[in-house]
Design an enzyme around this catalytic site. Structure first.
Site, PDB file in Angstrom:
ATOM      1  N   HIS A  41       0.815  -1.218   0.000  1.00 48.87           N
ATOM      2  CA  HIS A  41       0.000   0.000   0.000  1.00 48.87           C
ATOM      3  C   HIS A  41       0.854   1.275   0.000  1.00 48.87           C
ATOM      4  O   HIS A  41       0.351   2.354  -0.315  1.00 48.87           O
ATOM      5  CB  HIS A  41      -0.947   0.014   1.208  1.00 48.87           C
ATOM      6  CG  HIS A  41      -2.264   0.661   0.931  1.00 48.87           C
ATOM      7  ND1 HIS A  41      -2.397   1.837   0.224  1.00 48.87           N
ATOM      8  CD2 HIS A  41      -3.536   0.288   1.255  1.00 48.87           C
ATOM      9  CE1 HIS A  41      -3.678   2.170   0.145  1.00 48.87           C
ATOM     10  NE2 HIS A  41      -4.384   1.235   0.747  1.00 48.87           N
ATOM     11  N   ASP A  78     -10.774  -8.463 -18.889  1.00 51.76           N
ATOM     12  CA  ASP A  78     -10.914  -9.675 -19.696  1.00 51.76           C
ATOM     13  C   ASP A  78      -9.548 -10.021 -20.286  1.00 51.76           C
ATOM     14  O   ASP A  78      -9.012  -9.267 -21.099  1.00 51.76           O
ATOM     15  CB  ASP A  78     -11.937  -9.433 -20.808  1.00 51.76           C
ATOM     16  CG  ASP A  78     -12.269 -10.693 -21.593  1.00 51.76           C
ATOM     17  OD1 ASP A  78     -11.472 -11.663 -21.536  1.00 51.76           O
ATOM     18  OD2 ASP A  78     -13.310 -10.712 -22.275  1.00 51.76           O
TER      19      ASP A  78
END
Length: 438
Positions: free
Chosen positions: A162, A379
């Site tokens: 992070h 995708d």
């Protein structure tokens, strides 16, 4: 117990390494020094058996890392002469961890429709960075992936540091990776954050004592359970209308996310058996890019999140309605300005404090992630995701991970709570009137 077999583990390096850049860390980055890697995962349909998905994923990942090169670096720790340490990101092209695994006894339905209705325990084994903390980025890769082939699908789990990136930057990376894999298209160079506060010297010096972990009291994982709740577009519209109808027209307009966050907050507090005098909090992680002055581009890479915290008491919460709770969140979000962000940074540098991100927080909820991330547009060439799930990482009582739903306009929240609270919440008729259990 799902039988997860690791087939291979490798390091994927970028196609090429440009100039060796070093990125200095801001107070907002260093705030996450003690936190575990956030982990997320996408469930995909079964690819065509002829598709060589592992080799395709590896080669396209190398191309994506050429663009998002900070992920392929390592954290550098510098010991200073004054009993302090400093950290920066060395974009040296060391590469990222890539695990290929198999769980042939697990089906897609086991993930989507688990026995008992809670997020299944076996899902933890589909993630590659369990227990890894940001400070371990010196030796651990700053982002890691695990591709697990199921009986009738594929699960891609990932964890990232992070201090290097926030959710917005991560999903930009993931979107680019999936597009490279499916189309082979080239993309524009990375837009780095390239911003540091005037008047703050870097690298920032942190007392060594702050970087040493101290024993903390945590809720045993066996007492925590997770469940996914879905808000349909109709649920969201009803809650938003109800919240706005309960506040003065002079007040700021309540947003969809504020309305459903307030509904979750009120319902969790109602089922937590707290004393009326107990102080409670709702903490939201916010993207600050467009709130800074001058504002940053939405696409800029880095970690630019702030914490907005609404505070009240359990008694006051339950004696007021949804609109009142949503308004507390609304006002807190509105208070997150460039000036507030700057004051936090200036004060933090004077007295750096690395918080424990896994401390007990039974009187708090933390709302993380966003329903606006492009989760279901990824995708890789064998179909869009079927579902998204959060993995281990800063898991605590009251942690709410927000995603877009697979159906347009829906929002899903993966909710981690003490088992007895989650059980009561799951049978609360007032709560379930506006939400359904996935």
């Amino acid at each position: 117990m799902a039988d997860v077999v690791v087939i291979s583990e490798s390091i994927i390096r970028p196609d090429e390494v440009s100039d060796r850049v070093k990125i200095h860390l801001t107070p907002w980055d260093l705030f996450f020094l003690g936190s575990e890697y956030p982990q997320r995962g996408l469930l995909f349909p079964q690819p065509d058996p002829e598709t060589q998905i592992i080799s395709q994923l590896k080669s396209s990942l190398a191309a994506a890392l050429k663009i998002f090169y900070p992920f392929a670096g390592r954290l550098t720790k510098i010991k200073n002469e004054d009993e302090t340490v400093s950290f920066c990101i060395d974009c040296d092209g060391s590469g990222v961890k890539f695990v290929h695994a198999s769980a042939k006894t697990v089906s897609v339905s086991d993930v989507l429709e688990p026995a008992g209705g809670n997020v299944p325990d076996f899902l933890d084994r589909f993630f590659p960075a369990n227990g890894v903390k940001s400070c371990e980025g010196i030796s651990e890769s700053l982002i890691a992936f695990q591709v697990t082939k199921l009986k009738d699908g594929v699960f891609i789990g990932f964890g990232y540091n992070h201090m290097v990136a926030d959710g917005s930057s991560f999903w930009n990376f993931f979107n680019t990776w999936s597009q490279i894999c499916s189309t082979g298209k080239n993309f524009s160079p990375l837009l780095l954050r390239g911003w540091f506060l005037d008047g703050i010297e870097y690298p920032i010096r942190i007392p060594i004592s702050e970087t040493v972990s101290s024993p903390i009291r945590v809720v045993p994982s066996s007492l925590l359970q997770e469940k996914v709740f879905r808000f349909t577009s109709r649920n969201i519209s009803e809650l938003k209308s109800k919240a706005n109808g309960e506040v003065s027209p002079d007040d700021r307009k309540i947003s969809s996310l504020q309305a459903i966050s307030a509904h979750m907050w009120r319902s969790i507090i109602k089922n937590s058996d707290l004393n009326p005098e107990e102080v409670i909090h709702c903490k939201l992680l916010m993207d600050m890019r467009r709130r800074l002055n001058p504002p940053l581009e939405k696409e800029c890479f880095g970690n630019v999140v702030g914490f907005a915290t609404a505070t009240t008491t359990a008694g006051e919460m339950l004696s007021n309605g949804l609109g009142w709770a949503a308004l507390q969140i609304n006002k807190t979000v509105g208070s997150q300005t460039n000036e507030e962000f700057r004051v936090f940074a200036e004060n933090w540098v004077k007295k750096p404090i690395i918080p424990n991100h896994v401390a007990v927080s039974s009187n708090s909820i933390i709302v993380a992630s966003s329903p606006w991330f492009n989760v279901f547009g990824n995708d890789f060439g064998w179909g869009k995701p079927i579902a998204v799930r959060a993995g281990p990482g800063n898991t605590s009582d009251g942690k709410l991970i927000v995603y877009p739903g697979i159906d347009q306009g829906n929002i899903e929240i993966q909710t981690c709570l003490s088992s007895h609270v989650l059980e009561k919440l799951s049978t609360d008729a007032e709560f379930l009137k506006h939400v359904c259990v996935v």
